[in-house]
Write a protein that holds these residues in place. Structure first.
Motif, PDB file in Angstrom:
ATOM      1  N   ASN A 128      31.407 -69.789   8.846  1.00 17.86           N
ATOM      2  CA  ASN A 128      31.430 -69.728   7.380  1.00 17.86           C
ATOM      3  C   ASN A 128      32.857 -69.937   6.864  1.00 17.86           C
ATOM      4  O   ASN A 128      33.820 -69.831   7.625  1.00 17.86           O
ATOM      5  CB  ASN A 128      30.917 -68.350   6.892  1.00 17.86           C
TER       6      ASN A 128
ATOM      7  N   TYR B  41      31.451 -69.799  -3.609  1.00 18.58           N
ATOM      8  CA  TYR B  41      30.252 -70.462  -4.154  1.00 18.58           C
ATOM      9  C   TYR B  41      29.125 -69.435  -4.322  1.00 18.58           C
ATOM     10  O   TYR B  41      28.446 -69.389  -5.345  1.00 18.58           O
ATOM     11  CB  TYR B  41      29.837 -71.589  -3.191  1.00 18.58           C
TER      12      TYR B  41
ATOM     13  N   GLU C   7      32.624 -71.063   0.836  1.00 14.79           N
ATOM     14  CA  GLU C   7      31.190 -70.722   0.771  1.00 14.79           C
ATOM     15  C   GLU C   7      31.000 -69.370   0.075  1.00 14.79           C
ATOM     16  O   GLU C   7      30.054 -69.177  -0.680  1.00 14.79           O
ATOM     17  CB  GLU C   7      30.589 -70.678   2.185  1.00 14.79           C
TER      18      GLU C   7
ATOM     19  N   ILE D  56      23.746 -72.746   2.662  1.00 16.43           N
ATOM     20  CA  ILE D  56      24.825 -71.889   3.179  1.00 16.43           C
ATOM     21  C   ILE D  56      24.176 -70.714   3.893  1.00 16.43           C
ATOM     22  O   ILE D  56      23.303 -70.042   3.327  1.00 16.43           O
ATOM     23  CB  ILE D  56      25.728 -71.401   2.031  1.00 16.43           C
TER      24      ILE D  56
ATOM     25  N   ILE E 199      21.180 -70.548  -0.513  1.00 18.82           N
ATOM     26  CA  ILE E 199      21.891 -69.483   0.221  1.00 18.82           C
ATOM     27  C   ILE E 199      20.898 -68.642   1.023  1.00 18.82           C
ATOM     28  O   ILE E 199      19.918 -68.127   0.490  1.00 18.82           O
ATOM     29  CB  ILE E 199      22.662 -68.579  -0.772  1.00 18.82           C
TER      30      ILE E 199
END
Ligand SMILES: Cc1ncc(COP(=O)(O)O)c(C=O)c1O
Length: 385
Positions: free
Chosen positions: A368, A375, A372, A9, A325
């Motif tokens: 995005n 998360y 996300e 992400i 991430i």
């Protein structure tokens, strides 16, 4: 063999953005079909020249300036270096006013110019990172020297916006030149150069879903500067070297897409930023938002936070990376040792309470999603349990 990959992400869009597929398609077509040297006078060369001039027209139209005021460069860093160094070398500037939280390509250029005898004054900033306009007015009125003001539009670590129209008015009033680093705002804010008097302005394609290695510098037609790279007659004798044709076409395509879709993109990014603020505050009541207190009036794509100091926050970046991430530590790494961010240091010094926690910059794109963010917050909570 089947491999399992952690889903990735990307929340580091102030560092760079993924290229838009339409930009890749535009560039690929140019690479495949238009390899002629734009300086060649035969048909292949002329086609490449036309592509470059069409791209220049896109940039000039989007900024509402003249074609002859746009110069393609290799990046924002080159544009910023060029503006400051040419202002000193060619326009008689002996004094530069800036702030301590500009990008390093400005600050390190200023260090060099200062060593060469230019007077550099750093204007006070507010705790949000916005320049102190009264202080700027005082600095401008206190000297007869030929002065250039260089202040960024949006801070890349905080998302704080300076009011460039107000800075420009002060510069006009005091007969100073004005350069603004708009690397983070081109494609995210409408910039109309018939409305704001600017002498130099910088842009970089990879911040608005274009390719790396291509940027531009706007140079107001009143400024008679000399070539910044000597050689051939490219870029109207100003910047010699065979042009990066596909980069230039990619920049123009990316700028068109960013400007045509600006309202929707910004609205989506704003929603993401607001959601992130709410979720973080719920999960970490002691979290601190560095820079703008709310998303209103800030560059929506950046959210800088400080997690409360703890042994766990030291490993935060590593844990996020393992969880797939991408974010930024809000600090620069040099020579293997971690050096705290000069931007966080700058606002911390003028804040009522110094920033002590671990600063992290999350920066969003319209690509995005809310999921996300949920998360991410879940993963962050897992780090701190
Ligand atoms: C505000 C600002 N100025 C200048 C630059 C440098 O741009 P480039 O990466 O194109 O050299 C950056 C890149 O991070 C930036 O954020």
């Amino acid at each position: 063999m089947e491999t399992t990959m952690t889903k990735r992400i990307y929340f580091d869009n102030a560092a760079t953005t993924p290229m838009d597929p339409e930009v890749i398609a535009t560039m690929t077509k140019v690479m495949q079909e238009n390899f002629g040297n734009p300086s060649s006078i035969h048909a292949d060369g002329r086609i490449s020249r036309t592509l470059i001039e069409s791209a220049r027209k896109v940039v000039a139209n989007r900024l509402n300036c003249s074609l002859s005021e746009i110069f393609f460069t290799s990046c924002g860093t080159e544009s910023n270096n060029t503006a400051l160094k040419c202002a000193v070398r060619d326009l008689g500037v002996t004094r530069i006013i800036s702030s301590s939280i500009e990008h390093h390509c400005i600050l390190h250029t200023l260090d060099r110019l200062e060593k060469e005898g230019v007077q550099v004054d750093y204007c006070k900033i507010q705790s949000t990172g916005e320049v102190d306009y009264d202080e700027l007015a005082k600095l401008l009125s206190g000297s007869d020297q030929k002065t250039l003001v260089t202040l960024m539009h949006a801070n890349n670590e905080l998302g704080t916006l300076n009011n460039i129209a107000r800075i420009s008015d002060l510069c006009v009033e005091h007969n100073a030149l004005f350069h603004t680093d708009t690397v983070q705002t081109v494609g995210y804010r409408k910039i109309d150069l018939t409305q704001i008097k600017v002498h130099f302005l910088t842009g970089s394609a990879h911040k608005f879903y274009g390719p790396k290695g291509i940027g531009f510098l706007y140079v107001n037609g009143e400024n008679q500067i000399k070539p910044f790279i000597d050689g051939g007659s490219q870029e109207r004798n100003m910047r010699a070297g065979t042009e990066n044709i596909y980069g230039i076409c990619g920049l123009a395509k990316a700028l068109d897409l960013a400007c045509d879709n600006m309202d929707e993109r910004v609205a989506k990014i704003k929603e993401l930023n607001m959601h992130m603020r709410t979720r973080l505050k719920e999960a970490f009541p002691e979290i601190r938002f560095n820079g703008p207190a709310s998303v209103e009036g800030s560059l929506e794509k950046v959210l800088n936070v400080a997690f409360p100091p703890s042994s766990k926050s030291d490993m935060l970046m590593l844990h996020m990376d393992i969880a797939g991430i991408c974010a930024s530590g809000g600090s620069a790494c040099s020579s293997g040792s971690e050096v705290g961010s000069h931007v966080i240091k700058g606002i911390s010094e003028v804040s009522d309470t110094p920033i002590t926690g671990k600063p992290v910059r999350f920066s969003f794109s319209h690509k995005n999603t809310i999921e996300e963010i949920d998360y991410l917050v879940e993963k962050l909570q897992a780090v701190f349990v």
